[in-house]
Each structure stands twice: as structure tokens, then as C-alpha cells.
Scaffold this motif. Structure first.
Motif, PDB file in Angstrom:
ATOM      1  N   LEU A  83       0.301  -2.385   6.990  1.00 41.73           N
ATOM      2  CA  LEU A  83       0.374  -3.248   8.167  1.00 41.73           C
ATOM      3  C   LEU A  83       1.463  -4.300   7.950  1.00 41.73           C
ATOM      4  O   LEU A  83       1.962  -4.466   6.836  1.00 41.73           O
ATOM      5  CB  LEU A  83      -0.980  -3.922   8.399  1.00 41.73           C
ATOM      6  CG  LEU A  83      -2.147  -2.948   8.608  1.00 41.73           C
ATOM      7  CD1 LEU A  83      -3.482  -3.661   8.481  1.00 41.73           C
ATOM      8  CD2 LEU A  83      -2.033  -2.256   9.962  1.00 41.73           C
ATOM      9  N   TYR A  92       5.134  -9.960   4.239  1.00 40.65           N
ATOM     10  CA  TYR A  92       6.297  -9.430   3.482  1.00 40.65           C
ATOM     11  C   TYR A  92       5.822  -8.326   2.517  1.00 40.65           C
ATOM     12  O   TYR A  92       4.932  -7.548   2.882  1.00 40.65           O
ATOM     13  CB  TYR A  92       6.993 -10.570   2.721  1.00 40.65           C
ATOM     14  CG  TYR A  92       7.106 -11.837   3.538  1.00 40.65           C
ATOM     15  CD1 TYR A  92       6.531 -13.020   3.101  1.00 40.65           C
ATOM     16  CD2 TYR A  92       7.750 -11.834   4.769  1.00 40.65           C
ATOM     17  CE1 TYR A  92       6.605 -14.181   3.870  1.00 40.65           C
ATOM     18  CE2 TYR A  92       7.836 -12.992   5.541  1.00 40.65           C
ATOM     19  CZ  TYR A  92       7.257 -14.150   5.078  1.00 40.65           C
ATOM     20  OH  TYR A  92       7.312 -15.286   5.838  1.00 40.65           O
ATOM     21  N   TYR A 135      -2.946   2.553   4.808  1.00 39.23           N
ATOM     22  CA  TYR A 135      -1.762   2.481   5.666  1.00 39.23           C
ATOM     23  C   TYR A 135      -1.217   1.073   5.507  1.00 39.23           C
ATOM     24  O   TYR A 135      -1.917   0.168   5.059  1.00 39.23           O
ATOM     25  CB  TYR A 135      -2.122   2.752   7.136  1.00 39.23           C
ATOM     26  CG  TYR A 135      -3.437   2.154   7.531  1.00 39.23           C
ATOM     27  CD1 TYR A 135      -3.537   0.818   7.869  1.00 39.23           C
ATOM     28  CD2 TYR A 135      -4.604   2.908   7.507  1.00 39.23           C
ATOM     29  CE1 TYR A 135      -4.765   0.247   8.165  1.00 39.23           C
ATOM     30  CE2 TYR A 135      -5.828   2.363   7.817  1.00 39.23           C
ATOM     31  CZ  TYR A 135      -5.907   1.029   8.149  1.00 39.23           C
ATOM     32  OH  TYR A 135      -7.127   0.463   8.450  1.00 39.23           O
TER      33      TYR A 135
END
Ligand code: 4FV
Length: 225
Positions: free
Chosen positions: A138, A115, A136
């Protein structure tokens, strides 16, 4: 080395850590891997592990009480408490140096977020190191946890067999690896550098060192700073 992983998706770990070097390290008792489902420590009838963020905002946040209960349970499963590592984009960037540092610990406990992440009180009061594998986002901390386990396991004495030792590879000397070639020596006219077929070890070593430096200068000058 004992490694505990706290996750909402234990099934994600089936496969990547059951093959090749990691599989053998587990079979040889070099790596003692335990996967624990955080949801087992949910207390309400809906077994909820997350809730809406205080102050509003998108998504859900993992609850500190459930995470702490899971962590305390796992830590109590072995005499030696493990270094608690939380995988998150807000963490220190994982490097070869950090991998070696973690590999020197007898036990790690890796926490995988999902989450929007975890309640900050868990990070503040229960986590030793917050680690990112890259800039980045995920869907979960499971893949970063597998990356960490794979990288660390290679440094467990005996895990790589006697062939290779992590000392002689990239990043240890902070240079990129030299190019590799193998049979067939002839293929579609694509050349293998003659020096590698010369059997002249001194020249071969010189060529490899020159290649490592040239590649690093070209591709990763930051490693030379
Ligand atoms: C991540 C990373 C990462 C963020 C939201 C899981 C996700 C979700 N972890 N390096 N990059 N984590 O993107 O470690 O909870």
C-alpha cells in the motif's frame, strides 16, 4: 480503550472512523482515539521526517529520531503506556485471534509507515508488534491502521450495542458465515431457502451449521486445518 495513531497524514482518518459503530463508540467514551502528526517532531528547518537509505536503494526511509520523539511524546500523554503496533508488510498477518488479543489491551499506539518504511532500529527498539493486513504493498500504513482500529473496536464491551456479540461470528468459531437473506421473500424468482421461512428453529440452526461448514470446506479449507 485508548488508541493513539502516529501518522504523516492525520487527514486520512477523517471519515472512516467518524461513522456508525466507531462513531458511537467514540461518543460513548468506549474508544478514545487520538491522531498525532509525526512531522510535528521533526527538528531540522526543513521539518524532514525521512532520508535516503544507507547502502543505497530506491525511495526514502522514515527517521528513527523523529519517530522515537513522536512515540515518547504520545506515550507520556497517558499514565498507562500503550502496546506499540507498527503496520507493515513484513509483519505478522492480522487474524481474528490477534484482533481479540489486541482488544484485551487498555491502550494501543499504532504507527503508520510511509515511503519505503521506517528505520529498522525503530522497529527493533520501540515497536512491540509488527502487523500486516495482507501480502500486497500500500502507499501507507494509514488504511491498515483503520482496519485494525475498526476490527478491535468491535470487541470493546458495549461497542456493538447489545444486539450482536463478536463471540458468535465468523472466525471466532473459525468457520465462514452462513448465507443471509431478508425481505422481500419473493424477488425476480430468486429463491430464499424454504427452511429459513419455516420457523422451525432446530432445522434452521442445523441448516446454518451445515452451510457454514460447506462454505468453509469449499472456500477456505485452510481454516479447517
Ligand atoms: C502494509 C500492509 C503496507 C508499505 C510501504 C506502507 C506500506 C509503505 N501495512 N499491511 N500490507 N504498508 O503495505 O500493513 O510505507
Amino acid at each position: 480503550m485508548r488508541v493513539d495513531i502516529l501518522t504523516l497524514f492525520p487527514g486520512a482518518f477523517t471519515g472512516p472512523l467518524d461513522v456508525s459503530i466507531i462513531k458511537r463508540a467514540r461518543e460513548d467514551g468506549l474508544l478514545d482515539l487520538h491522531i498525532t502528526d509525526i512531522r510535528e517532531f521533526a527538528t531540522d528547518k526543513h521539518r524532514s521526517v525521512d532520508d535516503y537509505p544507507f547502502g543505497g536503494g530506491q525511495g526514502m526511509v522514515m527517521r528513527v529520531d523523529v519517530l522515537d520523539a513522536a512515540l515518547q511524546h504520545v506515550q507520556a500523554e497517558a499514565p498507562e503506556p500503550g502496546l506499540v503496533i507498527y503496520m507493515s508488510p513484513q509483519g505478522e498477518r492480522l487474524t481474528d485471534a490477534l484482533v481479540r488479543e489486541f482488544a484485551a489491551n487498555p491502550r494501543l499506539v499504532i504507527v503508520c509507515g510511509r515511503y519505503e518504511g521506517v528505520d529498522e532500529r525503530f522497529v527493533e527498539h520501540c515497536v512491540d508488534r509488527e502487523i500486516s493486513i495482507g501480502d500486497y504493498i500500500l502507499t501507507g500504513g494509514e488504511l491498515p491502521a483503520m482496519v485494525l482500529v475498526d476490527a478491535v473496536a468491535r470487541h470493546i464491551p458495549g461497542a456493538l450495542g447489545d444486539a450482536a456479540s463478536p463471540e458468535e461470528e465468523s472466525f471466532a468459531g473459525r468457520l465462514l458465515e452462513h448465507p443471509q437473506y431478508t425481505r422481500p421473500a419473493e424477488y425476480r424468482g430468486w429463491e430464499v431457502p424454504a427452511v429459513l421461512l419455516s420457523g422451525h428453529h432446530a432445522n434452521i440452526e442445523k441448516w446454518k451449521a451445515a452451510q457454514r461448514l460447506a462454505r468453509t470446506r469449499l472456500r477456505r479449507p485452510d481454516l479447517l486445518e
